[in-house]
Write a protein that holds these residues in place. Structure first.
Motif, PDB file in Angstrom:
ATOM      1  N   GLY A 233      -8.379   9.535   1.658  1.00  8.97           N
ATOM      2  CA  GLY A 233      -9.457  10.464   2.021  1.00  8.97           C
ATOM      3  C   GLY A 233      -9.093  11.280   3.253  1.00  8.97           C
ATOM      4  O   GLY A 233      -7.933  11.635   3.460  1.00  8.97           O
TER       5      GLY A 233
ATOM      6  N   GLY B  82      -6.529   9.035   5.267  1.00  8.75           N
ATOM      7  CA  GLY B  82      -5.420   8.531   4.450  1.00  8.75           C
ATOM      8  C   GLY B  82      -4.523   9.647   3.931  1.00  8.75           C
ATOM      9  O   GLY B  82      -3.290   9.522   3.959  1.00  8.75           O
TER      10      GLY B  82
ATOM     11  N   ARG C  35      -9.816   5.758  -5.328  1.00 11.43           N
ATOM     12  CA  ARG C  35     -10.782   5.360  -6.358  1.00 11.43           C
ATOM     13  C   ARG C  35     -10.654   6.264  -7.580  1.00 11.43           C
ATOM     14  O   ARG C  35     -10.703   5.834  -8.704  1.00 11.43           O
TER      15      ARG C  35
ATOM     16  N   ARG D 100      -7.989  16.367  -2.836  1.00 10.51           N
ATOM     17  CA  ARG D 100      -7.591  15.805  -1.529  1.00 10.51           C
ATOM     18  C   ARG D 100      -7.477  16.929  -0.500  1.00 10.51           C
ATOM     19  O   ARG D 100      -7.184  18.081  -0.870  1.00 10.51           O
TER      20      ARG D 100
ATOM     21  N   THR E 138      -7.041  11.401  13.754  1.00  8.25           N
ATOM     22  CA  THR E 138      -7.045   9.951  13.518  1.00  8.25           C
ATOM     23  C   THR E 138      -5.684   9.519  12.964  1.00  8.25           C
ATOM     24  O   THR E 138      -5.170   8.442  13.297  1.00  8.25           O
TER      25      THR E 138
END
Ligand code: NAP
Length: 439
Positions: free
Chosen positions: A16, A19, A49, A55, A314
């Motif tokens: 996501g 990731g 999932r 993406r 992140t």
């Protein structure tokens, strides 16, 4: 890169916001990351999932899988970026049991199941890394765990939730009410459709539990963290804070202190809206940014500031952990377990001493100040400053005045009893605001 060292296999669980960025950078910067790690890094797959979901960055289709369990088998480093408690917990335990090092950005998982996961890592000599779980891009976990390992951390005050900082900053700079500022945060994507976790302080409490555990070498479970969100902060309180040279921030406060009841050293961990002077370094944290202010005995005050969320931001912290994990593999030896040797008790909020700012609307008549002073003295709460507003207003047919009282440090038990007594005192028309003061 160490000559002939085998390539390390990296599995990413979750493709996501974070990731996808981690996977993309692992592929794009493989050579450089390998040189820094001392071993080549091979991305063996990304578990998602929905294989057909769009993406934020395109990833090679052959790397995507809906079977995270198979991906874990044979991985040297497993990066958990799915979020939530399950299946993340089961998958992290599976990865650790297989001897893989695990990297996670999942604060909820660590706050709920930290000790179980650290134990599982220690059993097999693996390492659990989590730099991105608190304040995303800001290096704060490694400084607490490594750089300050020789010092004695006494206090941490963190703005660790970007959504609430954005809301409070909008209220402060534009004079917006809470609901308007929340709507602005939602429009910009800072607040989720259900903003409860942010505005009620749950997210900050999870991060406070992680920081307190790490800083004080003590497992601090989430249930020991006192939590208050920002839904009760009014535009009036923000204006009053400005007038007194303060700003209101939602702070995660982790403190090593003496329990006012038992006299024993312990750890107080709490999240609540707090008045801080506008000159305090934390007051400079604007918009959705995060900031963490650390006080250590020898180092003195330290300030960490930057982006507390975002995919690339992140990913930066996650990639740093991947390089650390790879270096550890190359160096050999077991991982360094989480240190909980101090095992300090958690201090309940009622045993903590705080300074409060209490705003009262009172009847403007002789003897009022003496009556108010009597309530404080009866509860052994000492007043530091008292300001009476110049403008008096008509309320319920009577002349009224506003008193802003700042207390010295006093136990929460006594200050809360004082507030209850004030609410029942006939000269007090209302207790219009109560805020804790730091800095
Ligand atoms: P996200 O955008 O919702 O991505 C979650 C990913 O996990 C998705 O790719 C999803 O697959 C996959 N996933 C979820 N459940 C799965 C399952 N049962 N099996 C396989 N795949 C599954 O989340 P995020 O924002 O990247 O956050 C990831 C973690 O980082 C969270 O723990 C979060 O708290 C933490 N974090 C995020 C930020 C940030 O700014 N976003 C900052 C700091 C920390 P699909 O894509 O197919 O749905």
């Amino acid at each position: 890169m160490r000559e002939n060292y085998r390539k390390l296999r990296v599995a990413v669980l979750g493709g996501g916001t974070v990731g996808a960025q981690v996977a993309h950078r692992l592929l794009d910067n493989a050579d450089e990351l390998g040189s820094r790690s001392g071993a080549g890094l091979e991305l063996i797959g990304v578990a998602v999932r929905d294989l057909s979901a769009k993406r934020s960055v395109a990833l090679p289709k052959k790397l995507l899988t809906t079977d995270p369990h198979s991906l874990i088998v044979g991985a040297d480093i497993v990066v958990e970026l799915m979020g939530g408690l399950e299946p993340a917990r089961t998958l992290v335990l599976e990865a650790l049991a297989s001897g893989a090092d695990v990297i996670t950005a999942n604060k909820a998982l660590l706050a709920e199941h930290g000790p179980e996961l650290f134990d599982a890592a220690a059993k097999v000599g693996a390492q659990l890394y989590y730099e991105a779980a608190v304040a995303a891009a800001i290096p704060i976990i490694r400084p607490l765990r490594d750089s300050l390992a020789g010092d004695h951390v006494t206090k941490i005050m963190g703005i660790v939730n970007g959504t609430t900082n954005y809301i409070l900053d909008e209220m402060d700079t534009l004079g917006l009410g809470f609901e308007e500022a929340l709507a602005a945060a939602t429009d910009l994507g800072y607040a989720e459709a259900d903003p409860t976790a942010d505005i009620e302080g749950y997210d900050a409490a999870q991060k406070a539990s992680i920081l307190s555990s790490l800083a004080f070498h003590t497992a601090v479970p989430l249930v020991d963290v006192y939590r208050e969100g920002i839904t009760g902060v009014s535009a009036g309180q923000i204006e009053a804070a400005k007038r007194s040279g303060h700003v209101i921030k939602l702070l995660a406060i982790c403190e090593r202190r003496v329990d006012a009841h038992t006299g024993q050293e312990g750890v107080s961990t709490r999240v609540h809206p707090t008045l801080i002077p506008r000159t305090h370094p934390l007051a400079a944290a604007r918009g959705a940014n995060n900031a963490v202010y650390v006080e250590a005995e020898a180092a003195g005050p330290l300030m960490f500031y930057g982006a507390g969320a975002g995919g690339p931001e992140t990913a930066s912290a996650v990639l740093g952990d991947i390089v650390s994990a790879a270096r550890r593999h190359v160096a050999g030896g077991p991982g360094v377990g989480e240190s909980t040797h101090a095992d300090l008790p958690s201090i309940p909020l009622s045993h903590v001493e705080s300074r409060l700012q209490i705003t009262l609307v009172v009847a403007d008549q002789p003897g009022v100040l003496a009556a108010i002073a009597g309530v404080f003295s009866e509860h052994q709460v000492s007043v530091e400053t008292l300001h009476q507003s110049v403008a008096t207003t008509e309320e319920a047919g009577a002349q009224t005045a506003t008193l802003v009282i700042q207390t010295h440090l006093a136990s929460e038990e006594r200050t809360q009893a004082t507030i209850t007594a004030l609410e029942h005192n006939p000269v007090v028309l209302s207790v219009s605001s109560v805020l804790r003061v730091e800095g």
